[in-house]
Design an enzyme around this catalytic site. Structure first.
Site, mmCIF file in Angstrom:
data_model
loop_
_atom_site.group_PDB
_atom_site.id
_atom_site.type_symbol
_atom_site.label_atom_id
_atom_site.label_comp_id
_atom_site.label_asym_id
_atom_site.label_seq_id
_atom_site.Cartn_x
_atom_site.Cartn_y
_atom_site.Cartn_z
ATOM 1 N N SER A 143 0.871 -1.182 0.000
ATOM 2 C CA SER A 143 0.000 0.000 0.000
ATOM 3 C C SER A 143 0.897 1.217 0.000
ATOM 4 O O SER A 143 2.010 1.181 0.541
ATOM 5 C CB SER A 143 -0.873 0.022 1.254
ATOM 6 O OG SER A 143 -1.455 1.298 1.413
ATOM 7 N N TYR A 157 -1.013 -0.609 10.353
ATOM 8 C CA TYR A 157 -1.237 -1.133 8.997
ATOM 9 C C TYR A 157 -0.112 -0.665 8.074
ATOM 10 O O TYR A 157 0.431 -1.452 7.284
ATOM 11 C CB TYR A 157 -2.594 -0.638 8.505
ATOM 12 C CG TYR A 157 -2.903 -0.858 7.045
ATOM 13 C CD1 TYR A 157 -3.189 -2.129 6.552
ATOM 14 C CD2 TYR A 157 -2.940 0.222 6.151
ATOM 15 C CE1 TYR A 157 -3.497 -2.315 5.211
ATOM 16 C CE2 TYR A 157 -3.248 0.042 4.814
ATOM 17 C CZ TYR A 157 -3.527 -1.232 4.346
ATOM 18 O OH TYR A 157 -3.822 -1.409 3.019
HETATM 19 P P1 NAP Z 1 -11.566 -5.581 1.327
HETATM 20 O O1 NAP Z 1 -12.520 -5.106 0.287
HETATM 21 O O2 NAP Z 1 -11.788 -5.205 2.743
HETATM 22 O O3 NAP Z 1 -11.477 -7.190 1.207
HETATM 23 C C1 NAP Z 1 -10.607 -7.862 2.065
HETATM 24 C C2 NAP Z 1 -10.525 -9.309 1.645
HETATM 25 O O4 NAP Z 1 -9.574 -9.958 2.495
HETATM 26 C C3 NAP Z 1 -11.836 -10.058 1.811
HETATM 27 O O5 NAP Z 1 -11.932 -11.005 0.785
HETATM 28 C C4 NAP Z 1 -11.665 -10.739 3.161
HETATM 29 O O6 NAP Z 1 -12.419 -11.942 3.293
HETATM 30 C C5 NAP Z 1 -10.188 -11.072 3.128
HETATM 31 N N1 NAP Z 1 -9.591 -11.271 4.448
HETATM 32 C C6 NAP Z 1 -9.542 -10.406 5.484
HETATM 33 N N2 NAP Z 1 -8.902 -10.965 6.533
HETATM 34 C C7 NAP Z 1 -8.544 -12.214 6.131
HETATM 35 C C8 NAP Z 1 -7.877 -13.292 6.769
HETATM 36 N N3 NAP Z 1 -7.442 -13.199 8.029
HETATM 37 N N4 NAP Z 1 -7.687 -14.434 6.061
HETATM 38 C C9 NAP Z 1 -8.127 -14.552 4.777
HETATM 39 N N5 NAP Z 1 -8.781 -13.559 4.144
HETATM 40 C C10 NAP Z 1 -8.985 -12.413 4.809
HETATM 41 O O7 NAP Z 1 -10.073 -5.144 0.976
HETATM 42 P P2 NAP Z 1 -9.420 -4.489 -0.343
HETATM 43 O O8 NAP Z 1 -9.560 -3.022 -0.262
HETATM 44 O O9 NAP Z 1 -9.870 -5.221 -1.543
HETATM 45 O O10 NAP Z 1 -7.893 -4.798 -0.047
HETATM 46 C C11 NAP Z 1 -7.194 -5.905 -0.594
HETATM 47 C C12 NAP Z 1 -5.719 -5.698 -0.338
HETATM 48 O O11 NAP Z 1 -5.295 -4.474 -0.940
HETATM 49 C C13 NAP Z 1 -5.349 -5.588 1.142
HETATM 50 O O12 NAP Z 1 -4.126 -6.235 1.377
HETATM 51 C C14 NAP Z 1 -5.202 -4.093 1.339
HETATM 52 O O13 NAP Z 1 -4.350 -3.784 2.406
HETATM 53 C C15 NAP Z 1 -4.630 -3.673 0.012
HETATM 54 N N6 NAP Z 1 -4.849 -2.247 -0.316
HETATM 55 C C16 NAP Z 1 -6.100 -1.746 -0.458
HETATM 56 C C17 NAP Z 1 -6.252 -0.383 -0.763
HETATM 57 C C18 NAP Z 1 -7.598 0.256 -0.926
HETATM 58 O O14 NAP Z 1 -7.678 1.498 -1.026
HETATM 59 N N7 NAP Z 1 -8.676 -0.494 -0.995
HETATM 60 C C19 NAP Z 1 -5.127 0.427 -0.888
HETATM 61 C C20 NAP Z 1 -3.864 -0.142 -0.717
HETATM 62 C C21 NAP Z 1 -3.730 -1.483 -0.451
HETATM 63 P P3 NAP Z 1 -13.964 -11.947 3.830
HETATM 64 O O15 NAP Z 1 -14.784 -11.411 2.675
HETATM 65 O O16 NAP Z 1 -14.252 -13.361 4.124
HETATM 66 O O17 NAP Z 1 -14.009 -11.046 5.023
#
Ligand code: NAP
Length: 248
Positions: A143, A157
């Site tokens: 990130s 984080y």
């Molecule tokens: P999100 O919409 O909150 O989805 C999170 C996903 O991770 C869900 O599928 C969730 O499963 C799963 N998850 C959470 N805890 C877990 C665990 N302990 N074991 C297995 N699966 C788990 O997140 P997102 O925004 O798509 O983010 C995805 C990645 O991108 C993350 O690593 C995040 O840090 C990174 N990221 C996101 C952004 C942003 O702006 N969105 C920016 C930078 C980086 P469930 O559905 O079962 O809960």
């Protein structure tokens, strides 16, 4: 078939978009999720409707037993793994540092960092030519918080994602001669549920003026970058951390 891909946290957001795009590109896809079976099933149904091959694997990536079980599902239902996307991640509740206790800090580090390391370990055991594998590619989700620091919102984080950057470079060098490439994408603001889950439902709109491109990124745009890093088009790229920030 292009290969076999495991997408951790493939039930929602960036992971779901990545699972769908990977299937369209010809991968047999394993979708891992931790609690939202309904959402994971919805993604799997979409992939099947388009003729793709898909498996579901519930499990907490922070748990070593669960990780072993997830990889067992891949081995049994899809075959030899060629691609891993370490996407599962949590921010924890948004807070200044004084608001964190040890359990909250550990959980953030465990899911983001321990989960990525454990899944990568299992992938290396299967992909490395040193262990009789045929090679493969790993993409980690970092990130932009890793370099911005997450002040007043999520320093734990941000620290976890800093660790992901170091690990990406280290593992890339460790397995470069064994047919495995390891890269990361480093997204900025992407339109997913992660912000609301942290208690910051209005974060995207509030931060919008800070994005030079003037818009929030989409999960599909992240998926495109991830699939490119997994592909042969990125054959000479390893240890890279690709920013996806709209210029921020
Ligand atoms: P999100 O919409 O909150 O989805 C999170 C996903 O991770 C869900 O599928 C969730 O499963 C799963 N998850 C959470 N805890 C877990 C665990 N302990 N074991 C297995 N699966 C788990 O997140 P997102 O925004 O798509 O983010 C995805 C990645 O991108 C993350 O690593 C995040 O840090 C990174 N990221 C996101 C952004 C942003 O702006 N969105 C920016 C930078 C980086 P469930 O559905 O079962 O809960």
């Amino acid at each position: 078939m292009t290969g076999v891909a495991l997408i951790t946290g493939g039930s929602r957001g960036i992971g779901a978009a990545t699972a769908k795009l990977a299937a369209r590109r010809g991968y047999a896809v394993c979708i891992n999720y931790v609690s939202r079976e309904d959402r994971a099933r919805k993604v799997a149904d979409e992939i099947r409707r388009e003729g793709g091959s898909v498996a579901l694997a519930q499990g907490d990536v922070a748990s070593e037993d669960d990780v072993l079980r997830i990889f067992d599902v891949v081995d049994r239902e899809l075959g030899p793994l060629t691609a891993l996307v370490n996407n599962a991640g949590i921010t924890g509740n948004a807070s200044r540092l004084e608001g964190y206790d040890a359990a909250a800090i550990r959980r953030i580090l465990d899911v983001n960092v321990t989960g990525t390391l454990l899944c990568s370990r299992e992938a290396v055991k299967r992909m490395s030519t040193k262990h009789g594998g045929k090679g493969g590619a790993i993409v980690n989700l970092s990130s932009v918080a890793a370099v911005l620091g997450g002040a007043n919102q999520w320093t734990a984080y941000a620290a976890a994602k800093g660790a992901i950057n170091s690990f990406t470079v280290g593992l890339a060098r460790e397995v470069a001669g064994e047919g495995i490439r390891v890269n990361a994408i480093s997204p900025g603001l992407i339109d997913t549920e992660i912000h609301a889950a942290a208690g910051l439902g209005d974060r995207l709109q509030k931060m919008l003026p800070m994005i030079p491109m003037g818009r929030i990124g989409t999960p599909e745009e992240c998926a495109e970058a991830i699939l490119w890093l997994l592909s042969g088009e990125a054959a000479y790229m390893t240890g890279a951390i690709l920013p996806l920030t709209g210029g921020r």
